[in-house]
Write a protein that holds these residues in place. Structure first.
Motif, PDB file in Angstrom:
ATOM      1  N   THR A 126      10.735  14.636  24.800  1.00  0.00           N
ATOM      2  CA  THR A 126       9.166  15.350  24.269  1.00  0.00           C
ATOM      3  C   THR A 126       8.250  14.966  22.773  1.00  0.00           C
ATOM      4  O   THR A 126       7.572  14.198  22.354  1.00  0.00           O
ATOM      5  CB  THR A 126       8.808  17.588  23.948  1.00  0.00           C
ATOM      6  OG1 THR A 126       9.995  18.098  24.572  1.00  0.00           O
ATOM      7  CG2 THR A 126       7.898  17.572  23.423  1.00  0.00           C
ATOM      8  N   ARG A 127       9.750  14.620  21.673  1.00  0.00           N
ATOM      9  CA  ARG A 127       9.678  13.705  20.899  1.00  0.00           C
ATOM     10  C   ARG A 127       9.674  12.933  21.040  1.00  0.00           C
ATOM     11  O   ARG A 127       8.146  11.951  20.317  1.00  0.00           O
ATOM     12  CB  ARG A 127      10.555  13.519  20.194  1.00  0.00           C
ATOM     13  CG  ARG A 127      10.979  13.385  18.615  1.00  0.00           C
ATOM     14  CD  ARG A 127      12.099  12.935  17.430  1.00  0.00           C
ATOM     15  NE  ARG A 127      11.519  12.430  16.538  1.00  0.00           N
ATOM     16  CZ  ARG A 127      11.124  12.086  15.565  1.00  0.00           C
ATOM     17  NH1 ARG A 127      10.802  10.551  16.448  1.00  0.00           N
ATOM     18  NH2 ARG A 127      10.742  11.912  14.530  1.00  0.00           N
ATOM     19  N   GLU A 128       9.309  11.762  21.943  1.00  0.00           N
ATOM     20  CA  GLU A 128       8.938  10.546  22.738  1.00  0.00           C
ATOM     21  C   GLU A 128       7.405  10.804  22.827  1.00  0.00           C
ATOM     22  O   GLU A 128       6.479  10.426  22.847  1.00  0.00           O
ATOM     23  CB  GLU A 128       9.757   9.631  23.154  1.00  0.00           C
ATOM     24  CG  GLU A 128      11.168   9.694  22.647  1.00  0.00           C
ATOM     25  CD  GLU A 128      12.083   9.112  23.888  1.00  0.00           C
ATOM     26  OE1 GLU A 128      12.067   9.238  25.279  1.00  0.00           O
ATOM     27  OE2 GLU A 128      13.357   8.618  23.928  1.00  0.00           O
ATOM     28  N   LEU A 129       6.755  11.761  23.561  1.00  0.00           N
ATOM     29  CA  LEU A 129       5.644  11.604  24.056  1.00  0.00           C
ATOM     30  C   LEU A 129       4.883  11.865  22.352  1.00  0.00           C
ATOM     31  O   LEU A 129       3.654  11.603  22.678  1.00  0.00           O
ATOM     32  CB  LEU A 129       5.202  12.993  24.643  1.00  0.00           C
ATOM     33  CG  LEU A 129       5.919  12.657  26.660  1.00  0.00           C
ATOM     34  CD1 LEU A 129       6.235  14.135  26.734  1.00  0.00           C
ATOM     35  CD2 LEU A 129       5.162  11.768  27.140  1.00  0.00           C
ATOM     36  N   MET A 130       5.489  12.645  21.572  1.00  0.00           N
ATOM     37  CA  MET A 130       4.548  13.429  20.827  1.00  0.00           C
ATOM     38  C   MET A 130       4.489  11.926  20.136  1.00  0.00           C
ATOM     39  O   MET A 130       3.106  11.690  18.949  1.00  0.00           O
ATOM     40  CB  MET A 130       5.437  14.005  19.797  1.00  0.00           C
ATOM     41  CG  MET A 130       5.743  15.495  20.030  1.00  0.00           C
ATOM     42  SD  MET A 130       6.382  16.191  19.281  1.00  0.00           S
ATOM     43  CE  MET A 130       6.487  18.124  19.311  1.00  0.00           C
ATOM     44  N   ALA A 131       5.210  11.115  19.641  1.00  0.00           N
ATOM     45  CA  ALA A 131       5.405   9.891  18.269  1.00  0.00           C
ATOM     46  C   ALA A 131       3.980   8.991  19.806  1.00  0.00           C
ATOM     47  O   ALA A 131       2.755   8.474  18.705  1.00  0.00           O
ATOM     48  CB  ALA A 131       7.196   9.131  18.992  1.00  0.00           C
ATOM     49  N   ARG A 132       4.214   8.631  20.549  1.00  0.00           N
ATOM     50  CA  ARG A 132       3.361   8.126  21.841  1.00  0.00           C
ATOM     51  C   ARG A 132       1.654   8.369  21.748  1.00  0.00           C
ATOM     52  O   ARG A 132       0.711   7.545  21.450  1.00  0.00           O
ATOM     53  CB  ARG A 132       4.240   8.103  23.418  1.00  0.00           C
ATOM     54  CG  ARG A 132       3.715   7.592  24.223  1.00  0.00           C
ATOM     55  CD  ARG A 132       3.313   7.112  24.915  1.00  0.00           C
ATOM     56  NE  ARG A 132       2.536   8.664  26.428  1.00  0.00           N
ATOM     57  CZ  ARG A 132       2.526   9.065  27.101  1.00  0.00           C
ATOM     58  NH1 ARG A 132       3.050   8.914  27.994  1.00  0.00           N
ATOM     59  NH2 ARG A 132       2.204  10.496  27.323  1.00  0.00           N
ATOM     60  N   ASP A 133       1.257   9.589  21.249  1.00  0.00           N
ATOM     61  CA  ASP A 133      -0.059  10.169  21.834  1.00  0.00           C
ATOM     62  C   ASP A 133      -0.187  10.772  20.541  1.00  0.00           C
ATOM     63  O   ASP A 133      -1.790  11.968  20.743  1.00  0.00           O
ATOM     64  CB  ASP A 133       0.100  11.661  23.049  1.00  0.00           C
ATOM     65  CG  ASP A 133       0.279  11.056  24.198  1.00  0.00           C
ATOM     66  OD1 ASP A 133       0.942   9.926  24.615  1.00  0.00           O
ATOM     67  OD2 ASP A 133       0.647  11.529  25.098  1.00  0.00           O
ATOM     68  N   ARG A 134       0.391  10.999  19.239  1.00  0.00           N
ATOM     69  CA  ARG A 134      -0.492  12.165  18.306  1.00  0.00           C
ATOM     70  C   ARG A 134      -1.553  11.824  17.887  1.00  0.00           C
ATOM     71  O   ARG A 134      -2.486  12.171  17.164  1.00  0.00           O
ATOM     72  CB  ARG A 134       1.060  11.207  16.893  1.00  0.00           C
ATOM     73  CG  ARG A 134       0.350  12.199  15.640  1.00  0.00           C
ATOM     74  CD  ARG A 134       1.900  12.425  14.476  1.00  0.00           C
ATOM     75  NE  ARG A 134       1.836  10.313  14.690  1.00  0.00           N
ATOM     76  CZ  ARG A 134       3.351  10.780  13.629  1.00  0.00           C
ATOM     77  NH1 ARG A 134       3.299  11.783  12.787  1.00  0.00           N
ATOM     78  NH2 ARG A 134       3.582   9.644  13.203  1.00  0.00           N
ATOM     79  N   ASP A 135      -1.925  10.363  17.771  1.00  0.00           N
ATOM     80  CA  ASP A 135      -3.234   9.757  17.353  1.00  0.00           C
ATOM     81  C   ASP A 135      -3.761  10.177  17.775  1.00  0.00           C
ATOM     82  O   ASP A 135      -5.154  10.005  16.923  1.00  0.00           O
ATOM     83  CB  ASP A 135      -2.997   8.152  17.011  1.00  0.00           C
ATOM     84  CG  ASP A 135      -2.152   7.949  15.873  1.00  0.00           C
ATOM     85  OD1 ASP A 135      -1.636   8.996  14.636  1.00  0.00           O
ATOM     86  OD2 ASP A 135      -1.521   6.896  15.712  1.00  0.00           O
ATOM     87  N   ALA A 136      -4.188   9.756  19.315  1.00  0.00           N
ATOM     88  CA  ALA A 136      -5.234   9.755  19.747  1.00  0.00           C
ATOM     89  C   ALA A 136      -5.095  11.501  19.576  1.00  0.00           C
ATOM     90  O   ALA A 136      -6.614  11.916  20.745  1.00  0.00           O
ATOM     91  CB  ALA A 136      -4.333   9.623  21.555  1.00  0.00           C
ATOM     92  N   LEU A 137      -4.286  12.543  19.897  1.00  0.00           N
ATOM     93  CA  LEU A 137      -4.001  13.798  20.200  1.00  0.00           C
ATOM     94  C   LEU A 137      -5.013  14.573  18.582  1.00  0.00           C
ATOM     95  O   LEU A 137      -6.004  15.537  18.757  1.00  0.00           O
ATOM     96  CB  LEU A 137      -2.605  14.522  20.040  1.00  0.00           C
ATOM     97  CG  LEU A 137      -1.980  13.986  21.797  1.00  0.00           C
ATOM     98  CD1 LEU A 137      -0.485  15.036  21.485  1.00  0.00           C
ATOM     99  CD2 LEU A 137      -2.734  15.302  22.771  1.00  0.00           C
ATOM    100  N   ILE A 138      -4.874  13.824  17.053  1.00  0.00           N
ATOM    101  CA  ILE A 138      -5.303  14.060  16.398  1.00  0.00           C
ATOM    102  C   ILE A 138      -6.834  13.851  16.512  1.00  0.00           C
ATOM    103  O   ILE A 138      -7.902  14.479  16.339  1.00  0.00           O
ATOM    104  CB  ILE A 138      -4.788  13.358  15.383  1.00  0.00           C
ATOM    105  CG1 ILE A 138      -3.705  13.722  15.391  1.00  0.00           C
ATOM    106  CG2 ILE A 138      -5.531  13.647  13.971  1.00  0.00           C
ATOM    107  CD1 ILE A 138      -2.556  13.096  13.760  1.00  0.00           C
ATOM    108  N   ASP A 139      -7.052  12.592  16.908  1.00  0.00           N
ATOM    109  CA  ASP A 139      -8.608  12.215  17.327  1.00  0.00           C
ATOM    110  C   ASP A 139      -9.022  12.623  18.633  1.00  0.00           C
ATOM    111  O   ASP A 139     -10.440  13.805  18.305  1.00  0.00           O
ATOM    112  CB  ASP A 139      -8.285  11.749  18.267  1.00  0.00           C
ATOM    113  CG  ASP A 139      -8.677   9.996  17.018  1.00  0.00           C
ATOM    114  OD1 ASP A 139      -8.477   9.791  15.492  1.00  0.00           O
ATOM    115  OD2 ASP A 139      -8.254   8.269  17.453  1.00  0.00           O
TER     116      ASP A 139
END
Ligand SMILES: [Zn+2]
Length: 314
Positions: A126-139
């Motif tokens: 889950t942490r890896e997915l958070m790192a991968r998608d964080r910026d796109a999810l914030i947008d």
């Protein structure tokens, strides 16, 4: 000396003061519903992220233990996390010491910043997915809620593995699943029989499937979860209910969706045909069915077409 000891003991034993003022978020009172002894959930609105709900769409839960509060998921913004913190303080005499995040979707971990003094934990995947998608999810959250998030405040939790864990002196069992998002933490509290499903379980609200590795995978894991001896389930979205009620509704919807996509693909028809269907009456109590079904067809149908092509060529 003795009198002083008695006073301090009384202070320790006193229940936390109930604030008379309700905690407000987005012009609505934030409510903690008791689901078991020392255990509460905060139910999000059965909606998609929008300006009118300020992102309060996912559920959170918390357990008051003798050594501190365990929070499960933190909402979709640091501002929401602050409101949640105030609400928790009305029910528990200790602060939040641990935050467990069930998966990488923003409505479940963007509120972590409000609990800076706590340890934040999630599965390694889950942490890896958070790192991968964080910026796109914030947008995405900023666009849909019309509120800006302080990017630097959206930090990643520490990684932990599945298995039995003791937080302070409080034992929990962690299960690593992947059906909903590719990295889904399910938490069982054997002391109270509460099963915290994260978004592996949706109840009275249609399942979101954008990041599923496959509906069959999700269904297999739901069947594994139904074997656990739980008394009540807290889904990621929708109200709490007996575990088999939540798991069966999620499974029934995913089975129908999987069948629909398979049938249309096997006829060699396009996505528009998959969309042209009456949603069965048995799903009429669920919110967002039309919306999620449409999204699921757009996101998943190409996989069903590709699979059919593969099957017919091999
Ligand atoms: Zn969610």
């Amino acid at each position: 000396m003795k009198a002083r000891f008695l006073v301090s003991l009384a202070a320790l034993l006193a229940p936390p003061l109930m604030a008379s003022e309700p905690v407000m978020f987005c012009e609505r009172p934030l409510v903690a519903q008791r689901v078991a002894e020392n255990t509460w959930m905060v139910e999000g609105l059965k909606e998609e992220l929008s300006t009118s709900n300020c992102g309060h769409i996912g559920n959170q839960a918390f357990i008051a233990t003798p050594s501190g509060v365990i929070l499960i998921d933190s909402g979709s913004s640091p501002l929401f996390g602050e409101a949640l913190k105030a609400l928790i303080a009305q029910h528990a005499s200790h602060p939040v010491r641990w935050v467990l995040n069930t998966h990488h979707h923003p409505d479940h971990f963007f509120g972590n910043a409000a609990f800076d003094e706590a340890q934040h934990l999630t599965l390694t995947t889950t942490r890896e997915l958070m790192a991968r998608d964080r910026d796109a999810l914030i947008d995405n959250v900023e666009r849909l809620t019309g509120r800006s998030l302080e990017r630097s405040h959206i930090a990643l939790p520490d990684a932990t593995e599945a298995g039995d864990i003791t937080l302070g002196s409080y034992p929990l069992s962690l299960y690593a699943m992947s059906g909903h998002s590719g990295g889904d933490l399910v938490i069982m509290d054997h002391a109270t029989g509460v099963l915290f499903l994260g978004d592996m379980g949706f109840y009275q609200r249609a399942a979101a499937t954008a990041h599923t590795p496959g509906l069959q995978q999700w269904l297999e894991e739901l069947s594994d979860l139904s074997a656990l001896d739980a008394r009540i389930a807290v889904p990621g979205h929708g109200p709490s209910a007996p575990p088999h009620t939540v798991l069966e509704q999620t499974a029934r919807y995913l089975t129908w969706l999987d069948q629909r996509l398979s049938d249309v693909a096997s006829e060699g028809l396009g996505a528009n045909h998959a969309l042209a269907v009456e949603i069965p009456d048995m799903f009429s109590t669920m919110a967002l069915t039309e919306y999620e079904f449409t999204r699921s067809v757009m996101q998943l149908y190409p996989r069903y077409e590709a699979r059919l092509l593969w099957d017919t060529q091999h």
